[in-house]
Design an enzyme around this catalytic site. Structure first.
Site, PDB file in Angstrom:
ATOM      1  N   HIS A 212       5.247  25.174   4.303  1.00 50.33           N
ATOM      2  CA  HIS A 212       3.885  24.716   3.969  1.00 50.33           C
ATOM      3  C   HIS A 212       3.534  25.126   2.553  1.00 50.33           C
ATOM      4  O   HIS A 212       4.216  25.947   1.933  1.00 50.33           O
ATOM      5  CB  HIS A 212       2.865  25.311   4.931  1.00 50.33           C
TER       6      HIS A 212
ATOM      7  N   ASP B 294      -0.120  26.482   0.796  1.00 52.84           N
ATOM      8  CA  ASP B 294      -1.456  26.912   1.212  1.00 52.84           C
ATOM      9  C   ASP B 294      -2.537  25.980   0.678  1.00 52.84           C
ATOM     10  O   ASP B 294      -2.491  25.554  -0.476  1.00 52.84           O
ATOM     11  CB  ASP B 294      -1.756  28.326   0.687  1.00 52.84           C
TER      12      ASP B 294
ATOM     13  N   HIS C 276       6.346  27.468   0.928  1.00 60.37           N
ATOM     14  CA  HIS C 276       6.921  28.733   1.393  1.00 60.37           C
ATOM     15  C   HIS C 276       6.994  28.772   2.918  1.00 60.37           C
ATOM     16  O   HIS C 276       6.370  27.962   3.601  1.00 60.37           O
ATOM     17  CB  HIS C 276       6.196  29.944   0.815  1.00 60.37           C
TER      18      HIS C 276
ATOM     19  N   ARG D  15      -3.093  39.308   1.420  1.00 60.27           N
ATOM     20  CA  ARG D  15      -3.018  38.112   0.570  1.00 60.27           C
ATOM     21  C   ARG D  15      -4.354  37.841  -0.091  1.00 60.27           C
ATOM     22  O   ARG D  15      -5.382  37.842   0.565  1.00 60.27           O
ATOM     23  CB  ARG D  15      -2.607  36.902   1.419  1.00 60.27           C
TER      24      ARG D  15
HETATM   25  C1  SIN Z   1       1.781  32.859   3.995  1.00 60.54           C
HETATM   26  O1  SIN Z   1       2.170  31.802   4.449  1.00 60.54           O
HETATM   27  O2  SIN Z   1       0.870  32.936   3.204  1.00 60.54           O
HETATM   28  C2  SIN Z   1       2.457  34.128   4.457  1.00 60.54           C
HETATM   29  C3  SIN Z   1       3.708  34.411   3.738  1.00 60.54           C
HETATM   30  C4  SIN Z   1       4.389  35.636   4.284  1.00 60.54           C
HETATM   31  O3  SIN Z   1       3.820  36.320   5.114  1.00 60.54           O
HETATM   32  O4  SIN Z   1       5.498  35.919   3.856  1.00 60.54           O
END
Ligand code: SIN
Length: 277
Positions: free
Chosen positions: A98, A100, A253, A268
């Site tokens: 995906h 974000d 990612h 995050r």
């Molecule tokens: C995310 O998708 O923002 C999480 C990435 C992660 O936890 O490595």
């Protein structure tokens, strides 16, 4: 700290940057770091000692902060979203390809993820280059995609009947009533480099504008199969003190969910972006 050094992690995305303490990064090094991100899609910094306040201060060097509607916030810091999986949970956050916030009219530029608690092994994050995926397409398909826009939504993921509602992450997530939908070009130009990037993703893209979901699915599946080619990827292995910054326009990612029975906690912060064209 010594001089800033930049090493590629893989041919098409990812750079590890050494020689900087992000708590005291100079304006010149910040410019270099931003340029590195624009070209590599993801930047890894190791051995950083960031408090939540340091994390927020570093994020503000990149731009405004987008507060996430769905993830639990970290204690007294609403700017910091927790991406967490407990020892007892089976589903993780972000465990599929995906990008974000593509469901927002002005999607986030990127995110800054700080490793807080890690499993003994596993819990890596994969990234895919959307510039390399676009470049790999034929001229004919590029021309077709140049005339298409795609519809994105968060509702089927985070809504009351969404994917997470049926999992053991349901109690941790919020914002089930918030509806988020947007339309973006299927191919965008990177706002800094101008590079053409494929801008559809398996999690949030529903269909091409003016096409049904059934009509869109075969072409979307083909595009995803190209972006999922491993030569376009890089892999981040986290360690205590690791910090990653990624660009949501130029990468996808995927948080690998291979550490059942162990806790993983990441902080995050998401940075605001610009309208895409
Ligand atoms: C995310 O998708 O923002 C999480 C990435 C992660 O936890 O490595």
């Amino acid at each position: 700290m010594g001089e800033m050094q930049i090493m590629s992690l893989a041919p098409h995305c990812g750079a590890e940057v050494t020689g900087i303490d992000v708590r005291a990064i100079s304006d010149d090094d910040m410019v270099l770091l931003q340029r590195t991100l624009a070209h590599s899609g993801v930047v890894l910094l190791r051995d950083q000692q960031l408090t939540p306040e340091d994390h927020i201060a570093f994020a503000r060097r990149w731009g405004d902060i987008d507060v996430n509607n769905y993830f639990p916030a970290n204690g007294g810091y609403p700017e910091i979203a927790e991406v967490r999986k407990a020892e007892t949970q089976f589903v993780n956050i972000g465990g599929g390809w995906h990008t974000d916030h593509s469901y927002d009219a002005v999607p986030a530029m990127g995110s800054i993820l700080v490793a807080r608690e890690l499993p003994p092994v596993g819990g890596d994050t994969l990234f895919a280059s959307m510039g390399a995926a676009y470049d790999a397409l034929s001229d004919g398909l590029k021309a077709t995609l140049g005339g298409l826009r795609a519809v994105h939504s968060a509702d089927h993921i985070y809504g009351h009947d969404g994917i997470y509602a049926k999992t053991d992450q349901a109690a941790d997530l919020k914002g089930h009533d918030i509806s988020a939908n947007a339309v973006h070009p299927a191919v965008i130009h990177h706002p800094v480099t101008g590079r053409k990037l494929l801008y559809v993703n398996p999690a949030f893209t529903l269909h091409f504008e003016g096409w049904t979901r059934e009509e869109s699915a075969p072409l979307l599946q083909y595009l995803y199969s190209v972006a999922m080619r491993e030569e376009f990827h890089c892999r981040l292995q986290w360690a205590p003190g690791s910090v990653a910054v990624w660009d949501n326009r130029s990468t996808w990612h995927f948080a690998v969910n291979d550490y059942h029975g162990h806790k993983r906690l990441m902080h995050r912060i998401t940075i605001s972006g610009v309208a895409l064209s």
